[in-house]
Motif scaffolding. Structure first.
Motif, PDB file in Angstrom:
ATOM      1  N   GLN A  29       0.845  -1.192   0.000  1.00 52.33           N
ATOM      2  CA  GLN A  29       0.000   0.000   0.000  1.00 52.33           C
ATOM      3  C   GLN A  29       0.879   1.240   0.000  1.00 52.33           C
ATOM      4  O   GLN A  29       1.822   1.333   0.782  1.00 52.33           O
ATOM      5  CB  GLN A  29      -0.928  -0.010   1.202  1.00 52.33           C
ATOM      6  CG  GLN A  29      -1.875  -1.190   1.170  1.00 52.33           C
ATOM      7  CD  GLN A  29      -2.773  -1.234   2.381  1.00 52.33           C
ATOM      8  OE1 GLN A  29      -2.609  -0.459   3.314  1.00 52.33           O
ATOM      9  NE2 GLN A  29      -3.714  -2.140   2.370  1.00 52.33           N
ATOM     10  N   VAL A  52      -1.563  -1.182  -4.030  1.00 55.17           N
ATOM     11  CA  VAL A  52      -2.829  -0.634  -3.553  1.00 55.17           C
ATOM     12  C   VAL A  52      -2.575   0.831  -3.222  1.00 55.17           C
ATOM     13  O   VAL A  52      -1.651   1.152  -2.467  1.00 55.17           O
ATOM     14  CB  VAL A  52      -3.335  -1.397  -2.306  1.00 55.17           C
ATOM     15  CG1 VAL A  52      -4.601  -0.756  -1.766  1.00 55.17           C
ATOM     16  CG2 VAL A  52      -3.561  -2.867  -2.649  1.00 55.17           C
ATOM     17  N   ARG A  60      -8.185   3.160   1.013  1.00 56.45           N
ATOM     18  CA  ARG A  60      -7.903   2.664  -0.323  1.00 56.45           C
ATOM     19  C   ARG A  60      -8.655   3.506  -1.345  1.00 56.45           C
ATOM     20  O   ARG A  60      -9.858   3.702  -1.238  1.00 56.45           O
ATOM     21  CB  ARG A  60      -8.339   1.214  -0.437  1.00 56.45           C
ATOM     22  CG  ARG A  60      -8.047   0.615  -1.781  1.00 56.45           C
ATOM     23  CD  ARG A  60      -8.660  -0.790  -1.878  1.00 56.45           C
ATOM     24  NE  ARG A  60      -8.360  -1.381  -3.148  1.00 56.45           N
ATOM     25  CZ  ARG A  60      -9.057  -1.166  -4.259  1.00 56.45           C
ATOM     26  NH1 ARG A  60     -10.088  -0.358  -4.253  1.00 56.45           N
ATOM     27  NH2 ARG A  60      -8.713  -1.753  -5.388  1.00 56.45           N
ATOM     28  N   HIS A  63      -5.983   0.976  -7.263  1.00 56.35           N
ATOM     29  CA  HIS A  63      -4.819   0.101  -7.394  1.00 56.35           C
ATOM     30  C   HIS A  63      -4.209   0.346  -8.769  1.00 56.35           C
ATOM     31  O   HIS A  63      -4.845   0.936  -9.642  1.00 56.35           O
ATOM     32  CB  HIS A  63      -5.189  -1.371  -7.189  1.00 56.35           C
ATOM     33  CG  HIS A  63      -5.919  -1.976  -8.351  1.00 56.35           C
ATOM     34  ND1 HIS A  63      -7.266  -1.787  -8.570  1.00 56.35           N
ATOM     35  CD2 HIS A  63      -5.471  -2.742  -9.375  1.00 56.35           C
ATOM     36  CE1 HIS A  63      -7.618  -2.428  -9.669  1.00 56.35           C
ATOM     37  NE2 HIS A  63      -6.554  -3.018 -10.179  1.00 56.35           N
TER      38      HIS A  63
END
Length: 100
Positions: A29, A52, A60, A63
Motif C-alpha cells: 500500500q 494498492v 484505499r 490500485h
C-alpha cells in the motif's frame, strides 16, 4: 527523493474494506501522491505486480498494476510529475488519458 510510507495490511479500515469488497486486490500500500518512477522502483524492489493506492488518511482509493505503470512511463504524454492518483486502474473519470 520521495519518501515512501508503507501502510500495514492489517489495519482496521483496510480489513473492513477487504470484507466489504473481497475482489479488491491485496498488496503493498502506497500514497496516491507517489510518482510513477518511485512506484516502479518500489515494485521492482518488492517484486510486486501491483500496488494498492491509499489517500493520506490510509483509505484505499485504487490500485495500479506493473503493466499499467509501464504503459504510462512509455507513453509520449509521460512526465516525471505524474502521480499514482492520476493513473490508478480504478481511478475516477478524467484520469490521465494514457493507453492501458
Amino acid at each position: 527523493m520521495t519518501l515512501v510510507q508503507m501502510h500495514p495490511r492489517h489495519t482496521i479500515p483496510n480489513a473492513v474494506q477487504a470484507l466489504a469488497d473481497p475482489t479488491a486486490p491485496a498488496g503493498p500500500q502506497v500514497w496516491d501522491a507517489m510518482t510513477v518512477e518511485v512506484a516502479l522502483s518500489l515494485m521492482t524492489a518488492a517484486r510486486a505486480r501491483h500496488l494498492v493506492i491509499c489517500d493520506e488518511d490510509g483509505r484505499r482509493t485504487g490500485h495500479v498494476t506493473l503493466a499499467r505503470l509501464t504503459d504510462v512511463r512509455d507513453s509520449p504524454d509521460y512526465t516525471d510529475r505524474i502521480r499514482l492518483r492520476d493513473v490508478a486502474d480504478d481511478s475516477a473519470p478524467g484520469a490521465l488519458a494514457v493507453p492501458h
